[in-house]
Design an enzyme around this catalytic site. Structure first.
Site, PDB file in Angstrom:
ATOM      1  N   ASP A  67       0.820  -1.211   0.000  1.00 53.90           N
ATOM      2  CA  ASP A  67       0.000   0.000   0.000  1.00 53.90           C
ATOM      3  C   ASP A  67       0.852   1.259   0.000  1.00 53.90           C
ATOM      4  O   ASP A  67       2.071   1.207   0.187  1.00 53.90           O
ATOM      5  CB  ASP A  67      -0.943  -0.013   1.220  1.00 53.90           C
ATOM      6  CG  ASP A  67      -0.228  -0.368   2.523  1.00 53.90           C
ATOM      7  OD1 ASP A  67       1.015  -0.358   2.547  1.00 53.90           O
ATOM      8  OD2 ASP A  67      -0.907  -0.664   3.509  1.00 53.90           O
ATOM      9  N   ASN A 135      -7.354  -3.142  14.415  1.00 55.46           N
ATOM     10  CA  ASN A 135      -8.734  -3.461  14.018  1.00 55.46           C
ATOM     11  C   ASN A 135      -8.772  -4.620  13.009  1.00 55.46           C
ATOM     12  O   ASN A 135      -9.798  -4.883  12.417  1.00 55.46           O
ATOM     13  CB  ASN A 135      -9.432  -2.223  13.434  1.00 55.46           C
ATOM     14  CG  ASN A 135      -8.726  -1.691  12.192  1.00 55.46           C
ATOM     15  OD1 ASN A 135      -7.751  -2.279  11.728  1.00 55.46           O
ATOM     16  ND2 ASN A 135      -9.221  -0.594  11.652  1.00 55.46           N
ATOM     17  N   HIS A 137      -6.895  -4.816  10.230  1.00 51.15           N
ATOM     18  CA  HIS A 137      -6.616  -4.493   8.827  1.00 51.15           C
ATOM     19  C   HIS A 137      -5.298  -5.116   8.365  1.00 51.15           C
ATOM     20  O   HIS A 137      -4.362  -5.290   9.134  1.00 51.15           O
ATOM     21  CB  HIS A 137      -6.682  -2.978   8.548  1.00 51.15           C
ATOM     22  CG  HIS A 137      -5.555  -2.136   9.036  1.00 51.15           C
ATOM     23  ND1 HIS A 137      -5.745  -1.007   9.792  1.00 51.15           N
ATOM     24  CD2 HIS A 137      -4.217  -2.221   8.844  1.00 51.15           C
ATOM     25  CE1 HIS A 137      -4.587  -0.436  10.044  1.00 51.15           C
ATOM     26  NE2 HIS A 137      -3.636  -1.160   9.485  1.00 51.15           N
ATOM     27  N   GLU A 142      -9.458  -1.886   5.597  1.00 48.55           N
ATOM     28  CA  GLU A 142     -10.112  -1.627   6.875  1.00 48.55           C
ATOM     29  C   GLU A 142     -11.364  -2.502   7.004  1.00 48.55           C
ATOM     30  O   GLU A 142     -11.878  -3.001   5.998  1.00 48.55           O
ATOM     31  CB  GLU A 142     -10.531  -0.147   6.932  1.00 48.55           C
ATOM     32  CG  GLU A 142      -9.382   0.840   6.809  1.00 48.55           C
ATOM     33  CD  GLU A 142      -8.518   0.952   8.074  1.00 48.55           C
ATOM     34  OE1 GLU A 142      -8.519   0.019   8.896  1.00 48.55           O
ATOM     35  OE2 GLU A 142      -7.843   1.979   8.222  1.00 48.55           O
TER      36      GLU A 142
HETATM   37  C1  GLP Z   1      -0.302   0.343   8.768  1.00 45.15           C
HETATM   38  C2  GLP Z   1       0.018  -0.444   7.483  1.00 45.15           C
HETATM   39  C3  GLP Z   1      -0.142  -1.932   7.672  1.00 45.15           C
HETATM   40  C4  GLP Z   1       0.505  -2.361   8.967  1.00 45.15           C
HETATM   41  C5  GLP Z   1      -0.242  -1.726  10.123  1.00 45.15           C
HETATM   42  C6  GLP Z   1       0.330  -2.084  11.491  1.00 45.15           C
HETATM   43  O1  GLP Z   1      -1.498   1.010   8.774  1.00 45.15           O
HETATM   44  N1  GLP Z   1      -0.720  -0.034   6.340  1.00 45.15           N
HETATM   45  O2  GLP Z   1       0.427  -2.608   6.554  1.00 45.15           O
HETATM   46  O3  GLP Z   1       0.467  -3.752   9.104  1.00 45.15           O
HETATM   47  O4  GLP Z   1      -0.246  -0.314   9.985  1.00 45.15           O
HETATM   48  O5  GLP Z   1       1.471  -1.328  11.753  1.00 45.15           O
HETATM   49  P1  GLP Z   1       2.458  -1.573  12.935  1.00 45.15           P
HETATM   50  O6  GLP Z   1       3.278  -2.741  12.564  1.00 45.15           O
HETATM   51  O7  GLP Z   1       3.248  -0.305  13.022  1.00 45.15           O
HETATM   52  O8  GLP Z   1       1.617  -1.809  14.151  1.00 45.15           O
END
Ligand code: GLP
Length: 234
Positions: A67, A135, A137, A142
């Site tokens: 993304d 959540n 995702h 989402e």
């Molecule tokens: C972001 C990314 C995800 C990632 C998530 C969790 O929003 N788009 O790909 O897995 O956050 O991030 P973190 O590993 O910093 O908790």
């Protein structure tokens, strides 16, 4: 589904980096699906260590990221392109032209989504790395009414904007939308590797053992035949 438990973030990261490295050793021209966020940073450090130790060669590796934020130029220090350069691409011998992320600044976002979907499908991702949001995702899929089949533009959930604001100077600076691989795009990868820290224990349990529902986007991973999950207890 294989669930591997590690005691610490470091142990989880080393194991994750070794699995990614093993994929590169097995198939030097593999396609890796990559993720951003705090979770994979240690795994990328492990990959860099292996590269610096002469164990890995990235010269034929191709990568596609999950993304990208809408509206952030590649040079912005919170863009996912910047993150990848900083943590991996700039530190190994991967060719920049073999690294792909969605263009979050494309004038025609719909056309960009279609282009990226086609690109990912054409790459046939060998191993897709994933983190997970609180959540549920994955990428930026989402909780929603349906599982998105393809690359699409998504409005970020308030909880995601809040969680990610820790990396921006001000809450207002966090982009409100992103372009992300769809759940269908992600599930096309041959193998999937998800990593999660202790703060994600509840959502990981729901995703892996609860009902498959778009309200918990990561629950779609139950439909894939080759998923490895590494969790760390601390
Ligand atoms: C972001 C990314 C995800 C990632 C998530 C969790 O929003 N788009 O790909 O897995 O956050 O991030 P973190 O590993 O910093 O908790």
């Amino acid at each position: 589904m294989r669930l591997l438990e590690k005691n610490t973030y470091e142990e989880m990261s080393v194991l994750c980096g070794r699995i990614l490295g093993a994929q590169v050793l097995l198939k030097p021209d593999c396609a890796l699906g990559l993720a951003t966020g705090s979770s994979p940073i240690g795994a990328y450090e492990e990959l860099v260590r292996q590269y610096e130790g002469g164990l890995l060669d990235f010269s034929q590796v191709r990568t596609v990221n999950l993304d990208e934020y809408c509206g952030l130029k590649a040079e912005h220090n919170q863009s996912y392109r910047y993150f990848m350069e900083e943590h991996l691409f700039g530190k190994v011998n991967i060719k920049k032209e073999n690294t792909f992320l969605p263009d979050g600044c494309a004038g025609d976002v719909e056309a960009e989504c279609a282009r990226y979907e086609e690109l990912v499908a054409g790459m046939q991702v060998d191993l897709q790395l994933l983190g997970i949001g609180h959540n549920g995702h994955i990428g930026f899929n989402e909780p929603a009414e349906d599982f998105a089949a393809q690359v699409h533009q998504v409005k970020l959930a308030e909880s995601t904007i809040k969680a990610n604001s820790r990396l921006f100077k001000r809450m207002e600076d966090v982009p409100r939308s992103a372009v992300t691989m769809g759940i269908g795009t992600i599930l096309k990868a041959k193998k999937i590797l998800l990593i999660a820290g202790p703060d994600k224990a509840d959502i990981v349990e729901k995703a892996l053992y609860g009902p498959v529902t778009p309200q918990v986007p990561a629950s779609a991973l139950q439909l894939h035949g080759d998923v490895t999950v590494i969790i760390s207890k601390q």
